[in-house]
Design an enzyme around this catalytic site. Structure first.
Site, PDB file in Angstrom:
ATOM      1  CE  LYS A  17      -2.442  -0.877   3.747  1.00  0.00           C
ATOM      2  NZ  LYS A  17      -1.992  -2.229   4.143  1.00  0.00           N
ATOM      3  NE  ARG A  93      -4.768   0.427   9.483  1.00  0.00           N
ATOM      4  CZ  ARG A  93      -3.531   0.045   9.518  1.00  0.00           C
ATOM      5  NH1 ARG A  93      -3.219  -1.046  10.145  1.00  0.00           N
ATOM      6  NH2 ARG A  93      -2.619   0.750   8.954  1.00  0.00           N
ATOM      7  NE  ARG A 131       7.244  -2.568   6.620  1.00  0.00           N
ATOM      8  CZ  ARG A 131       5.930  -2.357   6.712  1.00  0.00           C
ATOM      9  NH1 ARG A 131       5.229  -2.105   5.625  1.00  0.00           N
ATOM     10  NH2 ARG A 131       5.339  -2.421   7.879  1.00  0.00           N
ATOM     11  NE  ARG A 162       6.147   0.077  10.431  1.00  0.00           N
ATOM     12  CZ  ARG A 162       4.951   0.049   9.846  1.00  0.00           C
ATOM     13  NH1 ARG A 162       4.805   0.595   8.663  1.00  0.00           N
ATOM     14  NH2 ARG A 162       3.923  -0.509  10.430  1.00  0.00           N
ATOM     15  NE  ARG A 173       1.871  -4.174  11.730  1.00  0.00           N
ATOM     16  CZ  ARG A 173       3.077  -4.329  11.168  1.00  0.00           C
ATOM     17  NH1 ARG A 173       4.033  -4.961  11.803  1.00  0.00           N
ATOM     18  NH2 ARG A 173       3.295  -3.855   9.970  1.00  0.00           N
TER      19      ARG A 173
END
Ligand code: ADP
Ligand code: ZN
Length: 220
Positions: A17, A93, A131, A162, A173
């Site tokens: 996204k 969400r 990531r 992160r 998540r």
């Protein structure tokens, strides 16, 4: 004058996204609004709100709807977003967030489309584990191909892992995505707004597929 657009991006964490939002925002000349980026910036400011947000985020939990909705409504109904539109990344969400968005956009003419980036769970888990992100502009990299020295190619910002890209928080998540967010796919489908795009492959290919589909559907 290039027409603007009002788009929502749906898809699991790691579906791409953020990457697609950046490309779409450049293409349509509209702001990229990422609630995750807004919350991480608030967390870095060290404010009381920021500390509360960081606690939710590090655990992989959702920030309460009323907090999220207040932040997004203010952003959407002012400035460039009001005038030209936006690419919404990470919002809505939950069902209450989706309903609040519909209400907020009613006077502005509603959404153009909700793009669902479809990627299998095993692929997104691998992407999230490797990531790295820019702390300034939110650009995403993979650990093997991130620029040397940890400096962002877009903006010169610092590239980091992160705090919520740990195995536990990733699982949490993705579970919350299934429970709270995936029902929004039918929410938008029922309203004739859903555009489903295969999220596998090179980011530029995914982007081309998305723009083509929006065009074919008469969204742009
Ligand atoms: P990801 O989608 O990979 O979890 P984001 O950067 O979009 O990453 O969001 C990071 C965190 O910010 C989420 O895990 C959640 O705690 C919070 N957050 C972002 N957007 C929302 C939202 N719309 N509703 C509730 N919490 C949110
Ligand atoms: Zn950057």
């Amino acid at each position: 004058m290039i027409p603007g657009i009002r788009l929502v991006l749906l898809g699991k964490q790691g579906a791409g996204k953020g990457t697609q939002a950046l490309k779409l925002s450049r293409h349509f000349h509209v702001p990229h609004i990422s609630t995750g980026d807004l919350f991480r910036a608030e967390a870095r400011s060290g404010s009381e709100l920021g500390r509360a947000l960081k606690k939710s985020m590090d655990a992989g939990d959702l920030v309460p709807d009323d907090v999220v909705i207040k932040v997004v409504e203010k952003t959407l109904t002012s400035g460039a977003a009001r005038a030209r539109g936006f690419i919404l990344d990470g919002f809505p969400r939950t069902r209450p967030q989706a309903e609040a968005l519909l209400r907020a956009l009613e006077p502005l003419g509603g959404l153009d489309a909700a793009v669902n980036l479809v990627v299998d769970t095993d692929v997104v888990v691998a992407r999230l584990s490797g990531r790295r992100v820019c702390t300034r502009c939110g650009a995403n990299y993979q650990v093997e191909t991130a620029p040397e020295g940890g400096v962002c190619e877009n903006c010169g910002g610092e590239i980091v892992q992160r705090d919520d890209d740990t195995p536990e928080a990733i699982q949490r998540r993705l579970d919350l995505y299934e429970q709270e967010t995936s029902p929004l796919i039918s929410f938008y489908d029922e309203r004739g707004l859903l555009a489903e795009v295969d999220g596998l492959g090179d980011p530029q290919e995914v982007f081309d597929r998305t723009v083509k589909l929006l065009h074919e559907n008469g969204r742009r």
